[in-house]
Structures are given as C-alpha cells and as structure tokens.
Write an enzyme that holds these catalytic residues in place. Structure first.
Site, PDB file in Angstrom:
ATOM      1  N   ASP A 122     -11.240  -3.012  10.023  1.00 57.48           N
ATOM      2  CA  ASP A 122     -11.517  -1.622   9.626  1.00 57.48           C
ATOM      3  C   ASP A 122     -12.833  -1.469   8.876  1.00 57.48           C
ATOM      4  O   ASP A 122     -12.894  -0.813   7.817  1.00 57.48           O
ATOM      5  CB  ASP A 122     -10.390  -1.086   8.743  1.00 57.48           C
ATOM      6  CG  ASP A 122      -9.004  -1.350   9.277  1.00 57.48           C
ATOM      7  OD1 ASP A 122      -8.850  -1.368  10.512  1.00 57.48           O
ATOM      8  OD2 ASP A 122      -8.080  -1.540   8.473  1.00 57.48           O
TER       9      ASP A 122
ATOM     10  N   GLU B 159      -5.944   7.100  15.422  1.00 56.91           N
ATOM     11  CA  GLU B 159      -6.302   6.888  14.021  1.00 56.91           C
ATOM     12  C   GLU B 159      -7.809   6.673  13.888  1.00 56.91           C
ATOM     13  O   GLU B 159      -8.561   6.755  14.851  1.00 56.91           O
ATOM     14  CB  GLU B 159      -5.552   5.672  13.468  1.00 56.91           C
ATOM     15  CG  GLU B 159      -5.850   4.379  14.212  1.00 56.91           C
ATOM     16  CD  GLU B 159      -4.930   3.239  13.807  1.00 56.91           C
ATOM     17  OE1 GLU B 159      -3.931   3.479  13.094  1.00 56.91           O
ATOM     18  OE2 GLU B 159      -5.184   2.087  14.227  1.00 56.91           O
TER      19      GLU B 159
END
Length: 465
Positions: free
Chosen positions: A188, A355
């Site tokens: 991420d 997401e």
C-alpha cells in the site's frame, strides 16, 4: 576472502562496536539489502540453507550457482520488531529457529513465526562482525556447532563468541532486478514529493490478517536509493483508539505541517476499521494523533469499510479526502486538515471499484484511480477514470496495471502516483506479491514509470522486476 569482506564491512563498521572481553554486548545496526554471512573463525565458510536446514558451508567462486543462491540473504525489516532484522532467502523464505535449530520456512505471518524469524544484532567477537541474538530468546544467539546452525544459550567464553560471530560480506548471488525498491515486506505505498525529495509511506506487511501496528517512512532523491527513517507512528503507544491494522497511510502537506491519514483497528471491543489523522513538523515524523479519536468512525457512514484514506490538494489549495473499501467517498477538508462537514460527504464509487482511491491532476484533467478485486488475488489490479473536477463526475477509462505471470508478477495494486519535480515525468508506486513466493500478506513495493497518450489517457503500465 578478506577482499569480499571489505565490500560490505565499511557499511557495518560504522554501526558495530568492538566487544571488550567479558563485557556486555552492544546493539549494532545492519545495512539492509543482499549479503552473505561469513563465519569469523571459519574463513571461507558461509551461512547457507540446504534441505531447509541452516549450516555453515564453504563457498567459492567456482561453487555451483545454487550454492551461491543458498548462501545469499536479504537483510530486511524485522518481522517482529523494526529495531531488529529478518533474513530473507532468494526463494522468499525466512531464516528462523524451530526447536533451537536454524532453518528456512515460508512466512506464515503469525506472531510465533515472526518472533522466530527475527534476530537482533549485537557486537561480534572482532571489529566489524556481528552476532545475532534471537528476538524471543534474547539470551540465545545463532551459533555454528559442527557446522550446523543453532540458537544456543550465550556462554561467556571466547570460543562461544567466535562461533556466534559473522561478517556481512558482498552477496554471492548479487541482485539481478531493480525491485523491490525497499527491501522486505511492505504494501500500500503512498509516494509523495516534499521540498524536492521523494517520500514513501507503506503498510508494514508480513502479518497474518494484516495485523501490523506501525508505519515507517523512506526518502530518496532518485527513486532508487532509499533512506529508512524508522517508525513514524506506532498504534501501540501513539494511538489510544487503535492498536492494530495499521493500513494504507497517506501524507499531505499544509499549513507548514504534515498530516498522516491512516486506518486502524482494535484488538478487542470495536474491531471495525476507522480512520485517523496524525500531525508532524517533518515528513519523517514523529507523528502524533491530532484528535485523540478517529477522524472517521466505523459507524459514521452506511456501507463500505472505512479504510484507505488519500488526500488530493488542488491548485487553489483546497484539499479533498477520499476513502473506502466497497464504497468510495469524498469530501472537502477544512483548512485545519483534520475536520470536514459530514453533510458534504459524497459517494463517488466507479464501476469495478474495490478500494484504494487515488486522485491527481494533469493538464487541467482530474484522474480518479482505484484497485479492483481482492488484494489476496493475483488479479488485484489498478483501473482509472477521468473527470472535470476533484469530485467527478467520473468516466471509466480502463485497467492500467495488472499481473505479468510470464515473469512471476502477481497482485499488482494499491498504488499511488507522483510527478517528478519540474517535469511531466510520472511514476507509479504499488505493491505486488513478493517475488517469487509471496501472497496477499507477503507483499513488496515496486515503482515503475507511468506514461500518457497525447489525448491524456494513461498508457498501460508494464510492471517490471
């Protein structure tokens, strides 16, 4: 053999200390990256693994390539503690102890494995050497005994200190690819430029159920050589309402300060994820929780999960907050960067969205990007849309980053992009399954160039090793 040692010894010597006979050991700092470990009292013999067991074997320039691979490890962020180290093999496994025997196994991510695979560096028996103390058995050190490797209880003898000391030397199997950009398991990644320098803020990975607790910051001037600035926020001591699930940070600059937006969960009580914001005077922290409570509660909005925050600041200085798994939301932030009008929150979910929202602007056009599918799937990928404003409306354009099975790249997603200062050169940072043996909780960070067609659409990004 001494010539090989000198290649890496200078990087270690500045941080390692000479041990005084019968004196206490002092902590040492190791350089991350590929190394081989030579026994100080068995010149020419190196730590290696064979049939999953660790041992001390001779390695020479004429040794088989497999032997050289087995004697090469990557020093990475400690799986159980950022102040210690783990040693990853070329096959993606980790050096660990089991029943006091040293072996290599794939990372299961549970607390026991992480502790077994973490070692803290202390002074070795000679200048520039190190000893490796077990994280969960601190009185035991990696030691060679009849050429087998064990973690043995420390003995205050010259023989034991010699048997448990190693020189970090140039790797027998040098790195042949440019990725990952930071050694170890990180996911991420949020990449940004502050004051002409690149900064990278990833999730610390390698935990079962993504239960990591802290964030680190890295910086670079060239996107190749990165400085590890250590832990910048730790949910344990720094966040009262969260103690795990330290996911997907994003950092923005405003008001002469830096704001870290992050996800967090609690080990007990309310386990649903919530969003927080922390503030610092430097892009490398330390950050402190700005509110002492979540910025966005798990029950504040109906539908979707409150994770994956991202902030985009437009040319007029107005900042916008985006977040959400399952449902994408956006809202204008107030000037303090730590509040907003909840009545103004909009749902901006594009088709295919799962997401990791990310917004940027180029040539007057706004780009909304996101990740599709599940991060545990090899089909995790990045798609995007364009629109006339930071809040849309958005027109889907397609997928721009996905797996390359022919070279073993899987699960490419949860990205961010950055423009090189003073140019129209763009880069995309993202995670993938760690190559070669990673999965949805063993991921690594990569960076590639992102290019545009003349009409402003993004060309498909080819992920590289």
């Amino acid at each position: 053999m001494r010539l090989r040692s000198l290649l890496v010894l200078s990087a270690v010597a500045a941080a390692a200390f000479v041990v005084v006979a019968d004196g206490p050991a002092q902590a040492a700092t190791l350089p991350t990256g590929a190394v081989s470990l030579e026994a100080t009292n068995q010149a020419g013999r190196y730590v290696r693994h064979i049939d999953y067991l660790g041992q001390l074997d001779p390695v020479t320039s004429s040794s088989a390539n497999q032997t050289k691979l087995d004697a090469t490890f990557t020093v990475v962020n400690g799986l159980a503690s950022p102040t210690c180290y783990s040693f990853q093999t070329k096959t993606g496994m980790f050096l660990r102890h089991r029943d006091y025997r040293i072996r290599v196994d794939p990372n299961t991510g549970d607390a026991t494995f992480r502790a077994d695979a973490t070692f803290c560096a202390v002074d070795g028996s000679v200048s520039g050497s190190v000893a490796l103390a077990s994280y969960n058995y601190p009185n035991r050190r990696i030691r060679h005994r009849d050429y087998a490797l064990w973690i043995d209880a420390y003995q205050d003898t010259a023989a034991f200190r010699a048997d448990s000391s190693f020189r970090l030397v140039a790797p027998w199997a040098p790195r042949t690819t440019k990725g990952p950009v930071i050694p170890g398991l990180f996911a991420d990644p949020h990449i940004a430029v502050f004051n002409g320098r690149y900064y990278l803020y990833p999730t610390t990975d390698g935990y079962a159920s993504w239960a990591g607790t802290y964030y680190k910051a890295f910086s670079s001037t060239d996107l190749v050589n990165w400085t590890d600035h250590g832990v910048i926020l730790d949910h344990g001591p720094d966040v009262s309402w969260a103690d795990n699930s330290a996911w997907a940070p994003a950092v923005a600059s405003a008001n002469g300060r830096y704001y870290l937006y992050f996800s967090g969960g609690a080990a007990s009580g309310n386990t649903a994820k919530q969003l927080g914001v922390a503030v610092a005077d430097s892009p490398t922290g330390p950050f402190r929780d700005a509110l002492g409570r979540p910025l966005i509660r798990s029950d504040q909005f109906s539908g979707g999960q409150a994770i994956d925050p991202m902030v985009f600041t437009d040319d007029d200085g107005q900042s916008y907050l985006y977040w959400g798994q399952g449902v994408a939301r956006a809202v204008r932030l107030n000037a303090d960067m730590t509040s907003f009008d909840a009545a103004q929150v909009r749902v901006v979910t594009p088709s295919g969205y799962n997401e990791a929202p990310f917004v940027f602007k180029r040539n007057g056009q706004y780009y909304f990007m996101w990740s599709e599918n599940d991060t545990r799937s090899e089909d995790y990928r990045v798609a995007y849309a364009t629109g006339p404003s930071p809040l849309g409306p958005w027109t889907r354009r397609g997928v721009v980053l996905q797996k390359r099975l022919e070279v073993g790249i899987k699960g490419t997603g949860h990205h961010s992009v950055v423009r090189a200062p003073g140019s129209d050169t763009w880069h995309i940072a993202y995670h993938r399954f760690a190559v070669p043996a990673g999965n949805g909780t063993n991921r690594e960070t990569a960076i590639d160039q992102m290019e545009f067609n003349t009409d402003g659409t993004i060309r498909p990004v080819v992920p590289t090793l």
